[in-house]
Write a protein that holds these residues in place. Structure first.
Motif: not given
Length: 483
Positions: A179-186, A198-200, A216-218
């Motif tokens: 998923e794009e938003t999660r992947r950007a944060a990871m 992560s974003g919303v 999420l917090l990674y």
């Protein structure tokens, strides 16, 4: 005897009002009313401003308190994740039971309310996917698979997530990297090596009921012994992520300690206050209708949290300034108006009394002057001399008969001492009552004398004692008595 500085304030005020009453008090009363109303208005404004300033300070303090609470809580969650990373790095293979033991002993949900769970998402290369899936199924999860399905170069799969309740089981096996938003944060977490928010997102744990926005917090876990100085090295060495999912409302309520405080706020995952970026709205789902935006106090704060810029928009609720606080300024206005009206009535009453006293004095003066004219008319037509003496025994009045009998003109007679008119001084007489004196010799201007019988009366004109002397010439009577 008390001086003016020791007189009671009320006494000095009354004396001052009496002095003012000498002036025509109607205009004065209205003037004082206008001034006192102005002072009351100023007092009301200042008291209202003081209450508002106090409320503003309280609002700023609570906003700052909330800001610090969010920052402090996210720092605590970061420590939770670092504990999980430490567990992973301390063991070659952390089992599911060990992860559960770590979670239960840490009592995260008790000490860190608002966290949805603590999990581990493992990085899986495409060629190792099948073997990985079979290994998890062998642990007693025959239906396990990496979701969503599809061919990808790299997968991540949630393998541990505690508490492993029905809601978190919905995330079991989910590939957050898909998923794009999660992947950007990871990717950002891998590049920096630090915790990243992560974003919303909508968590996979959500159902159709009570859907909340989340994030999420990674924190990445790297293979031991591999270099991690550059972002490329960290990308090659990453083996997974210790992470925590958050449902925004559950999180903020845990931080806020109350669902309905006297300050509403919205959290945006952006510097722009748009609906798509809205992470949390404290008024939802409690308010059925949107607020009108007429809050007394409004403030927008920016927070930089673990790679994300959050914007928090605070607004006070209508009852932020309590009824008791508002009543203070109203009480000042009410008491001020009451005092103004009473002062106006008192001054008006004093003025009316003063005008009545002046009218009465004018009437008395008029009557006195009328009586004086009548008295003078009687004296002027009397045949016997009539003389009025003041307290120093000087003539203040003599009728025409007096001037004829003594030979003085009017100007010569007024101010003349009684010693010039009578052979025996009237100073020897006791002015206790009206008396009649026989055989008193009167002295004319030329020095000649004549016998007279006098009658003396005394009264006070308000300032001094006045003696009224009626003189009756008895020369002819004495001559007749000798024949």
């Amino acid at each position: 005897m008390m001086n003016s500085t020791s007189q009671p304030l009320l006494g000095r005020t009354i004396n001052l009002l009496r002095d003012f009453a000498v002036i025509r008090s109607s205009a004065l009363a209205w003037c004082i009313l206008a001034i006192s109303l102005t002072v009351t208005a100023i007092a009301w404004f200042l008291s209202s401003q003081y209450i508002r300033d106090r409320a503003s300070d309280r609002f700023l303090f609570r906003v700052s308190e909330m800001e610090v609470s969010i920052e402090q809580r996210m720092l605590e969650y970061e420590q939770v994740l670092r504990g999980g990373v430490g567990l992973m790095e301390a063991s070659n293979n952390v089992s599911r039971a060990e992860w559960r033991t770590y979670f239960e002993n840490s009592r995260f949900q008790e000490y860190y309310p608002g966290i949805q769970g603590v999990g581990f998402s493992q990085v899986v290369d495409a060629e190792a996917k099948d073997a990985f899936v079979q290994s998890v199924r062998a642990e007693g999860f025959p239906d396990f698979d990496i979701r969503p399905a599809g061919e990808r170069d790299r997968y991540t799969a949630i393998v541990y997530l505690e508490p492993f309740d029905w809601r978190n089981q919905r995330a079991f096996g989910f590939d957050m990297y898909s998923e794009e938003t999660r992947r950007a944060a990871m990717d950002a977490a891998i590049a920096s090596g630090d915790p990243t928010i992560s974003g919303v997102v909508t968590l996979v744990q959500e159902t159709e009921d009570d859907v909340q926005r989340g994030f999420l917090l990674y924190l990445p876990v790297f293979e031991r012994g591999q270099p991690v100085e550059t972002s490329e090295q960290r990308m090659a060495a990453v083996t997974g992520f210790v992470y925590a999912p958050f449902r925004s409302r559950d999180l903020m309520i845990g931080i806020r300690k109350s669902n309905l405080p006297d300050i509403e706020f919205k959290v945006y995952d952006s510097v722009d206050l748009t609906e798509d970026a809205l992470l949390y709205d404290s008024s939802q789902p409690f308010l059925a209708e949107p607020k009108t935006g007429d809050a007394d106090f409004v403030l927008t704060k920016r927070l930089h949290l673990r790679g994300r810029d959050w914007t928090i928009h605070f607004e006070s609720q209508p009852d932020f300034i309590s009824g008791g606080e508002s009543a203070i300024s109203l009480a000042v206005a009410f008491v001020g108006l009451l005092v103004d009206v009473l002062l106006f009535l008192i001054i008006g009453s004093i003025g009316r009394q003063q005008r009545h006293a002046e009218t009465l004095a004018e009437q008395m003066t008029s009557e006195f002057r009328k009586a004086q004219k009548q008295f003078q008319a009687v004296c002027d037509t009397a045949h016997d001399p009539i003389v009025l003496l003041d307290q120093s025994k000087k003539v203040v009045y003599g009728n025409p008969a007096t001037m004829d009998a003594f030979g003085f003109t009017g100007s010569e007679l007024i101010g003349t001492s009684a010693n010039r008119l009578f052979e025996r001084s009237l100073l020897e007489m006791e002015p206790l009552s009206s008396t009649t004196h026989d055989e008193l010799l009167c002295v004319r201007k030329d020095g000649a004398t004549f016998p007279a019988r006098i009658s003396t009366s005394y009264w006070h004109d308000g300032e001094q004692q006045i003696a009224a002397i009626i003189i009756r010439d008895v020369t002819e009577q004495k001559r007749a008595d000798t024949l």
